[in-house]
Design a protein around this motif. Structure first.
Motif, PDB file in Angstrom:
ATOM      1  N   GLN A  68       0.791  -1.103  -0.092  1.00  0.00           N
ATOM      2  CA  GLN A  68       0.230   0.195  -0.063  1.00  0.00           C
ATOM      3  C   GLN A  68       0.810   1.240  -0.084  1.00  0.00           C
ATOM      4  O   GLN A  68       0.464   2.101  -0.746  1.00  0.00           O
ATOM      5  N   PRO A  69       1.772   1.330   0.744  1.00  0.00           N
ATOM      6  CA  PRO A  69       2.627   2.388   0.901  1.00  0.00           C
ATOM      7  C   PRO A  69       3.322   3.080  -0.288  1.00  0.00           C
ATOM      8  O   PRO A  69       3.332   4.269  -1.108  1.00  0.00           O
ATOM      9  N   ILE A  70       3.809   1.823  -1.190  1.00  0.00           N
ATOM     10  CA  ILE A  70       4.367   1.977  -2.379  1.00  0.00           C
ATOM     11  C   ILE A  70       3.343   2.267  -3.554  1.00  0.00           C
ATOM     12  O   ILE A  70       3.452   3.077  -4.531  1.00  0.00           O
ATOM     13  N   ASP A  71       2.299   1.687  -3.371  1.00  0.00           N
ATOM     14  CA  ASP A  71       1.102   1.870  -4.211  1.00  0.00           C
ATOM     15  C   ASP A  71       0.603   3.301  -4.159  1.00  0.00           C
ATOM     16  O   ASP A  71       0.282   3.868  -5.349  1.00  0.00           O
ATOM     17  N   ALA A  72       0.525   3.656  -3.085  1.00  0.00           N
ATOM     18  CA  ALA A  72       0.300   5.188  -2.815  1.00  0.00           C
ATOM     19  C   ALA A  72       1.102   6.178  -3.621  1.00  0.00           C
ATOM     20  O   ALA A  72       0.757   7.281  -3.501  1.00  0.00           O
ATOM     21  N   GLN A  74       1.958   6.200  -6.335  1.00  0.00           N
ATOM     22  CA  GLN A  74       1.656   6.602  -7.955  1.00  0.00           C
ATOM     23  C   GLN A  74       0.176   7.311  -7.605  1.00  0.00           C
ATOM     24  O   GLN A  74      -0.933   6.505  -7.483  1.00  0.00           O
ATOM     25  N   ASN A  75      -0.114   8.512  -7.541  1.00  0.00           N
ATOM     26  CA  ASN A  75      -1.385   9.234  -7.303  1.00  0.00           C
ATOM     27  C   ASN A  75      -1.732  10.245  -8.478  1.00  0.00           C
ATOM     28  O   ASN A  75      -2.741  11.105  -7.960  1.00  0.00           O
ATOM     29  N   GLY A  76      -1.021  10.224  -9.396  1.00  0.00           N
ATOM     30  CA  GLY A  76      -1.654  11.389 -10.733  1.00  0.00           C
ATOM     31  C   GLY A  76      -0.823  12.611 -10.405  1.00  0.00           C
ATOM     32  O   GLY A  76      -1.003  13.443 -11.260  1.00  0.00           O
ATOM     33  N   LEU A 102      17.108  10.483  -7.711  1.00  0.00           N
ATOM     34  CA  LEU A 102      15.728  11.222  -7.670  1.00  0.00           C
ATOM     35  C   LEU A 102      14.824  10.706  -8.571  1.00  0.00           C
ATOM     36  O   LEU A 102      15.245  10.640  -9.868  1.00  0.00           O
ATOM     37  N   VAL A 103      13.466  10.079  -8.278  1.00  0.00           N
ATOM     38  CA  VAL A 103      12.806   9.316  -9.168  1.00  0.00           C
ATOM     39  C   VAL A 103      11.424   9.479  -9.090  1.00  0.00           C
ATOM     40  O   VAL A 103      11.020  10.155  -8.171  1.00  0.00           O
ATOM     41  N   LYS A 104      10.609   9.131  -9.921  1.00  0.00           N
ATOM     42  CA  LYS A 104       9.110   8.800 -10.049  1.00  0.00           C
ATOM     43  C   LYS A 104       8.876   7.384 -10.546  1.00  0.00           C
ATOM     44  O   LYS A 104       9.613   6.741 -11.247  1.00  0.00           O
ATOM     45  N   VAL A 105       7.717   6.855  -9.697  1.00  0.00           N
ATOM     46  CA  VAL A 105       7.156   5.494 -10.019  1.00  0.00           C
ATOM     47  C   VAL A 105       6.552   5.355 -11.349  1.00  0.00           C
ATOM     48  O   VAL A 105       5.369   6.076 -11.492  1.00  0.00           O
ATOM     49  N   GLU A 106       7.231   4.612 -12.298  1.00  0.00           N
ATOM     50  CA  GLU A 106       6.425   4.476 -13.629  1.00  0.00           C
ATOM     51  C   GLU A 106       5.215   3.291 -13.605  1.00  0.00           C
ATOM     52  O   GLU A 106       4.249   3.121 -13.748  1.00  0.00           O
ATOM     53  N   TYR A 122       7.952  -8.519  -6.215  1.00  0.00           N
ATOM     54  CA  TYR A 122       7.576  -7.216  -6.787  1.00  0.00           C
ATOM     55  C   TYR A 122       8.423  -6.819  -8.118  1.00  0.00           C
ATOM     56  O   TYR A 122       9.750  -7.216  -7.962  1.00  0.00           O
ATOM     57  N   THR A 123       8.052  -6.128  -8.893  1.00  0.00           N
ATOM     58  CA  THR A 123       8.713  -5.352  -9.818  1.00  0.00           C
ATOM     59  C   THR A 123       8.446  -3.802 -10.046  1.00  0.00           C
ATOM     60  O   THR A 123       7.179  -3.507  -9.852  1.00  0.00           O
ATOM     61  N   LEU A 124       9.649  -2.948  -9.701  1.00  0.00           N
ATOM     62  CA  LEU A 124       9.112  -1.450  -9.506  1.00  0.00           C
ATOM     63  C   LEU A 124      10.172  -1.039 -10.972  1.00  0.00           C
ATOM     64  O   LEU A 124      11.294  -1.422 -11.371  1.00  0.00           O
TER      65      LEU A 124
END
Length: 130
Positions: A68-72, A74-76, A102-106, A122-124
């Motif tokens: 849940q914390p990683i899923d969150a 990606q919030n738009g 420094l990244v953003k989650v794709e 998991y795969t990130l």
């Protein structure tokens, strides 16, 4: 240190892959071979980082404690977060001697096998960004 994303432990990282692409602009000429192509490097370099791993917990709360914390993230309207790489933390030259990107989650792809709810593979996929 341990592998982290936004200060969230990534558990046991099994694979880390960095793909840096330059998006070169090529110009070809009639009746010429590949050795005659002119490739222009006008910027647009992109670093994508793929992490594959396993996170194990002592209870079936893996969904709440890890996914849940990683899923969150990606919030738009993502903020830039820090990915810490133990592998890159060992470098002594270049731009990443701290091991931090420094990244953003794709993409985030968690997989829980039935009967093994205390562990998640998991795969990130991350994109370096500011």
């Amino acid at each position: 240190m341990t592998y982290t994303l936004a200060n969230i432990s990534l558990g046991q990282v099994q694979e880390e892959n960095h793909s840096v692409s330059s998006n070169l602009d090529t110009e070809t000429y009639p009746m010429s071979g590949s050795k005659d192509i002119e490739a222009l490097d006008n910027g647009n370099v992109v670093r994508k980082i793929t992490i594959r791993g396993r996170y194990t917990d002592t209870s079936t709360n893996v969904m709440n404690n890890f996914i849940q914390p990683i899923d969150a993230l990606q919030n738009g309207d993502q903020n830039v977060i820090t990915f810490h790489s133990d592998m890159w933390d060992l470098t002594t030259v270049g731009n990443y001697t701290s091991g931090n990107f420094l990244v953003k989650v794709e993409h985030f792809r968690p997989s829980i096998k039935v009967g093994e709810e205390t562990s998640v593979e998991y795969t990130l996929e991350l994109v370096e960004s500011i």
